[in-house]
Design a protein around this motif. Structure first.
Motif, PDB file in Angstrom:
ATOM      1  N   TYR A 102      13.052   9.889  -1.201  1.00 43.04           N
ATOM      2  CA  TYR A 102      13.628   8.450  -1.418  1.00 43.04           C
ATOM      3  C   TYR A 102      12.741   7.705  -2.462  1.00 43.04           C
ATOM      4  O   TYR A 102      11.705   7.994  -2.606  1.00 43.04           O
ATOM      5  CB  TYR A 102      13.827   7.461  -0.324  1.00 43.04           C
ATOM      6  CG  TYR A 102      12.709   6.852   0.318  1.00 43.04           C
ATOM      7  CD1 TYR A 102      11.879   7.906   1.382  1.00 43.04           C
ATOM      8  CD2 TYR A 102      11.944   5.516   0.277  1.00 43.04           C
ATOM      9  CE1 TYR A 102      10.619   7.369   1.708  1.00 43.04           C
ATOM     10  CE2 TYR A 102      11.079   5.275   0.774  1.00 43.04           C
ATOM     11  CZ  TYR A 102      10.277   6.132   1.437  1.00 43.04           C
ATOM     12  OH  TYR A 102       9.042   5.706   2.223  1.00 43.04           O
ATOM     13  N   ASP A 103      13.441   6.761  -3.312  1.00 46.47           N
ATOM     14  CA  ASP A 103      12.879   5.955  -4.144  1.00 46.47           C
ATOM     15  C   ASP A 103      12.365   4.732  -3.660  1.00 46.47           C
ATOM     16  O   ASP A 103      12.860   4.114  -2.804  1.00 46.47           O
ATOM     17  CB  ASP A 103      13.646   5.365  -5.485  1.00 46.47           C
ATOM     18  CG  ASP A 103      13.907   6.488  -6.204  1.00 46.47           C
ATOM     19  OD1 ASP A 103      12.973   7.108  -6.783  1.00 46.47           O
ATOM     20  OD2 ASP A 103      15.240   6.481  -6.846  1.00 46.47           O
ATOM     21  N   ALA A 104      11.166   4.197  -3.875  1.00 47.33           N
ATOM     22  CA  ALA A 104      10.612   2.688  -3.376  1.00 47.33           C
ATOM     23  C   ALA A 104      11.727   1.728  -3.989  1.00 47.33           C
ATOM     24  O   ALA A 104      12.189   1.806  -5.041  1.00 47.33           O
ATOM     25  CB  ALA A 104       9.324   2.375  -4.002  1.00 47.33           C
ATOM     26  N   TYR A 194       2.359 -12.739  -1.037  1.00 47.82           N
ATOM     27  CA  TYR A 194       2.740 -11.605  -0.407  1.00 47.82           C
ATOM     28  C   TYR A 194       4.126 -11.619   0.633  1.00 47.82           C
ATOM     29  O   TYR A 194       4.453 -12.976   0.872  1.00 47.82           O
ATOM     30  CB  TYR A 194       1.694 -11.562   1.032  1.00 47.82           C
ATOM     31  CG  TYR A 194       2.044 -10.485   2.108  1.00 47.82           C
ATOM     32  CD1 TYR A 194       1.343  -9.128   1.862  1.00 47.82           C
ATOM     33  CD2 TYR A 194       2.687 -10.672   3.013  1.00 47.82           C
ATOM     34  CE1 TYR A 194       1.545  -8.280   2.540  1.00 47.82           C
ATOM     35  CE2 TYR A 194       2.915  -9.809   4.054  1.00 47.82           C
ATOM     36  CZ  TYR A 194       2.516  -8.446   3.696  1.00 47.82           C
ATOM     37  OH  TYR A 194       2.653  -7.056   4.806  1.00 47.82           O
ATOM     38  N   GLY A 195       5.055 -10.703   0.320  1.00 44.11           N
ATOM     39  CA  GLY A 195       6.244 -10.671   0.696  1.00 44.11           C
ATOM     40  C   GLY A 195       7.256 -11.146  -0.180  1.00 44.11           C
ATOM     41  O   GLY A 195       8.265 -10.918   0.098  1.00 44.11           O
ATOM     42  N   LEU A 196       6.851 -11.311  -1.364  1.00 43.69           N
ATOM     43  CA  LEU A 196       8.010 -11.641  -2.386  1.00 43.69           C
ATOM     44  C   LEU A 196       8.335 -10.281  -3.062  1.00 43.69           C
ATOM     45  O   LEU A 196       9.487 -10.045  -3.597  1.00 43.69           O
ATOM     46  CB  LEU A 196       7.147 -12.565  -3.630  1.00 43.69           C
ATOM     47  CG  LEU A 196       7.207 -13.932  -3.400  1.00 43.69           C
ATOM     48  CD1 LEU A 196       6.851 -14.808  -4.756  1.00 43.69           C
ATOM     49  CD2 LEU A 196       8.765 -14.349  -3.314  1.00 43.69           C
ATOM     50  N   VAL A 197       7.550  -9.432  -3.162  1.00 46.07           N
ATOM     51  CA  VAL A 197       8.029  -8.037  -3.843  1.00 46.07           C
ATOM     52  C   VAL A 197       8.126  -6.837  -2.398  1.00 46.07           C
ATOM     53  O   VAL A 197       7.027  -6.823  -1.794  1.00 46.07           O
ATOM     54  CB  VAL A 197       7.092  -7.442  -4.833  1.00 46.07           C
ATOM     55  CG1 VAL A 197       7.404  -6.074  -5.332  1.00 46.07           C
ATOM     56  CG2 VAL A 197       7.137  -8.623  -5.741  1.00 46.07           C
ATOM     57  N   SER A 198       9.144  -5.990  -2.510  1.00 46.40           N
ATOM     58  CA  SER A 198       9.244  -5.223  -1.458  1.00 46.40           C
ATOM     59  C   SER A 198       8.062  -4.037  -1.280  1.00 46.40           C
ATOM     60  O   SER A 198       7.561  -3.701  -2.465  1.00 46.40           O
ATOM     61  CB  SER A 198      10.528  -4.334  -1.689  1.00 46.40           C
ATOM     62  OG  SER A 198      10.730  -3.382  -0.624  1.00 46.40           O
ATOM     63  N   ARG A 199       7.731  -3.726  -0.258  1.00 41.65           N
ATOM     64  CA  ARG A 199       6.690  -2.844  -0.013  1.00 41.65           C
ATOM     65  C   ARG A 199       7.340  -1.611   0.458  1.00 41.65           C
ATOM     66  O   ARG A 199       6.693  -0.537   0.726  1.00 41.65           O
ATOM     67  CB  ARG A 199       5.509  -3.127   0.877  1.00 41.65           C
ATOM     68  CG  ARG A 199       4.740  -4.209   0.430  1.00 41.65           C
ATOM     69  CD  ARG A 199       3.534  -4.297   1.571  1.00 41.65           C
ATOM     70  NE  ARG A 199       4.061  -5.101   2.710  1.00 41.65           N
ATOM     71  CZ  ARG A 199       3.938  -4.245   3.898  1.00 41.65           C
ATOM     72  NH1 ARG A 199       3.543  -2.934   3.909  1.00 41.65           N
ATOM     73  NH2 ARG A 199       4.392  -4.744   5.018  1.00 41.65           N
ATOM     74  N   LEU A 200       8.741  -1.656   0.662  1.00 39.85           N
ATOM     75  CA  LEU A 200       9.336   0.002   1.180  1.00 39.85           C
ATOM     76  C   LEU A 200       9.163   0.870  -0.336  1.00 39.85           C
ATOM     77  O   LEU A 200       9.680   0.445  -1.208  1.00 39.85           O
ATOM     78  CB  LEU A 200      10.747  -0.248   1.332  1.00 39.85           C
ATOM     79  CG  LEU A 200      12.018   0.686   1.508  1.00 39.85           C
ATOM     80  CD1 LEU A 200      11.383   1.427   2.950  1.00 39.85           C
ATOM     81  CD2 LEU A 200      13.221   0.566   1.455  1.00 39.85           C
TER      82      LEU A 200
END
Lengths: 482, 100
Positions: A102-104, A194-200
């Motif tokens: 999968y893609d981030a 922290y939390g503004l950009v996805s870490r998935l």
């Protein structure tokens, strides 16, 4: 000023049909062909897929469609961000050859905005380091002086932008891994709240500290990339609700009336005098533009290094337990599963990664948990409180990004503690979960770039970017006058 | 804060972390970990009795997605990432006893 085109101008000309994405890409691939053998910014250049993406962008423009705000903009992606079907190594032998299924989220969002991914950039193994010397595939060299490190851990992403391989790139920042290489390579680097950009899809190092952010030549490009990749992601349980703050529209607001504090504790011992002088020059520029500038004490920042080198290894030891030769990555065969796991991990990880896994395992182990890990978590609270107190009186804070300019290869590899001291100015922001960015502001006595760090409270991106924009203009004015 | 970390301590954590160390590595890593832990003595001296620990910066708790079917990862693609897969499963060497 950078000799290379910025992302905003590229996207504007591609959207208007004045330049093709293909032509833009070939220009950048040409520079990569010329200088990449010397720089080694990339673990992999994806020129084939990039040409196909650029052709698709051109087809969309020809069909009268808008490919998006990053139409035809070449981007480089740190090799700890998952790219579907494209090798993602974290610069580690243990993941060599792994092709994520999968893609981030950030990679998806760049693609949806019309960007053209040109490759995966080098890093310190699993983002653990401050020089890219811990990469299993060899270090990246600083484009300003190839005898110097580019910083780290996102050294490849910083060098790729500085060398003109791509106008923007993505990195990740756990204790300074975007801001420090940005400073050493003379580009803009942003660690969002922290939390503004996805870490998935960001391969986890220290999950409560990690944040993805951009490198760029200009503050405006960095703002645009933040807005494109940031914002809520239901796939990341630590993702904040809502969109990334609209920073682009505030870049010309100036700093009149803004209250700026220079962090006393980050201007003294351990900071090179020429670097400190540049921070004072930046403060003067802000004062000249109408900001109120004063010194402010944030006592807890002096404990940041100690707390970080307990918290980050603790989280890393847990996160890296998944590399066991079963589900992905490489395996060293052995008679039993237990022996296979030990053989795999022993062969697959480099020394810095092993060091941090063992340190983290130790501080989490029975009998030591409260004394080490528990204490470090309390220091995070102190850090947050001391910053909160400062932010009652100041909108943003100012410090060096890195205590020195780019250092020579091998200068700090013998002793891990010496290397860790590079991060004293950047670590406090990650522990607090706040925002900070590095803006190039002239050079040190050795002629190499110096970065000034603008720190802001959680969700303080608007005053942070306003300040950065004024510093950028002041640096250009100064450079033009010199 | 605590007594200096010993080679026995490091040998134990290396085993827990499934890492094999040579005798030389054990010595080197022990010295390096001791230096890092000594640096952390400064926070041991702080009075933190009244301070709450902060494990994460975002105060979100119990974040759940809606219980709706979505598109899962492709099984073949996931298994293709494994060093050894067989019959739709990950294959590992024997966990207990000899191989069948």
């Amino acid at each position: 000023m950078s000799p290379f085109s910025d992302a905003l101008s590229i996207a504007a000309s591609v959207r208007r049909g004045e330049r093709s994405a293909t032509e833009v890409l070939e220009e950048h691939l040409g520079r990569i062909a010329e200088r990449e053998p010397e720089i080694h910014a990339f673990n992999l250049v994806t020129d084939g897929p990039a040409r196909a993406t650029a052709a698709a962008v051109d087809a969309a423009v020809a069909a009268g469609e808008d490919p998006g705000p990053l139409a035809g903009v070449p981007v480089a992606i740190k090799d700890n961000l998952c790219t579907r079907g494209v090798p993602t190594t974290c610069s580690s032998r243990i993941l060599e050859g792994w092709r994520p299924p999968y893609d981030a989220t950030v990679v998806q969002r760049l693609a949806a905005a019309g960007a053209v991914a040109v490759g995966k950039t080098n890093l310190d193994e699993f983002a653990m380091g401050s020089s890219t010397e811990n990469s299993a595939f060899g270090p990246t060299r600083n484009p300003h002086d190839t005898s110097r490190v580019p910083g780290g851990s996102s050294g490849g992403s910083a060098a790729a932008v500085a060398a003109g391989f791509a106008p923007v790139s993505l990195g990740s920042d756990t204790g300074g891994s975007i801001r420090q290489p940005a400073a050493l390579c003379g580009v803009v680097g942003v660690k969002p709240t922290y939390g503004l950009v996805s870490r998935l899809g960001l391969v986890a190092f220290g999950s409560s500290l990690d944040q993805v952010g951009p490198f760029a030549h200009t503050v405006a490009d960095a703002a645009l990339v933040c807005e494109v990749v940031g914002g809520h992601d239901p796939g990341d349980s630590t993702s904040l609700p809502g969109a990334f703050p609209s920073v682009s529209e505030h870049l010309s607001d100036g700093v009149a009336g803004l209250r700026v504090g220079i962090v006393t504790e980050l201007m003294g011992e351990g900071v090179a005098p020429d670097v400190a002088a540049r921070v004072r020059a930046a403060a003067d520029a802000l004062a000249g533009a109408g900001a109120t500038v004063e010194e402010v004490s944030v006592p807890a920042v002096t404990f940041g290094l100690s707390a970080y080198y307990l918290v980050a290894p603790a989280e890393a030891s847990s996160n890296l337990a998944r590399y066991d030769g079963v589900r992905f990555g490489n395996r060293v065969d052995a008679a039993t599963t237990g022996e296979m796991m030990t053989a795999t991990r022993t062969a697959g990880f480099g020394d810095e990664v092993k060091r941090r896994i063992m340190l983290g395992t130790f501080v989490l182990s029975a009998g030591y948990y409260d004394a080490f890990y528990g204490t470090a978590l309390k220091v995070r609270t102190l850090m947050r409180q001391d910053f909160d107190t400062a932010y009652e009186s100041y909108d943003v804070l100012l410090s060096p990004t890195s205590p020195t300019t780019a250092f020579a290869f091998g200068a700090k590899t013998a002793d891990p503690m010496t290397m860790y001291l590079n991060d004293i100015c950047t670590i406090p922001t990650n522990l607090a979960g706040h925002a900070a960015m590095s803006v190039p502001f002239g050079t040190g006595d050795d002629g190499l770039p110096v970065g000034v760090q603008v720190l802001a409270p959680a969700l303080g991106e608007v005053p942070m970017f306003r300040t950065a924009a004024v510093l950028e203009a002041a640096a250009h004015a100064e450079g033009g006058a010199a | 804060m605590a007594e200096r970390i010993t080679t026995d301590d490091v040998a134990k954590v290396a085993h827990l972390a499934r890492l094999a160390l040579t005798p030389d590595e054990l010595e080197t890593f022990t010295g390096q970990l001791a230096e890092i832990l000594e640096h952390a003595e400064d926070i041991a001296a702080l009075d933190l009795a009244a301070v709450e620990p902060m494990a994460r910066p975002v105060p979100l708790v119990n974040v759940f997605r809606a219980d709706e079917p979505g598109e899962p990862l492709d099984r073949d693609e996931v298994l293709a990432c494994a060093p050894v897969a067989e019959d739709g499963q990950f294959r590992v060497p024997p966990v207990l006893g000899e191989a069948p």
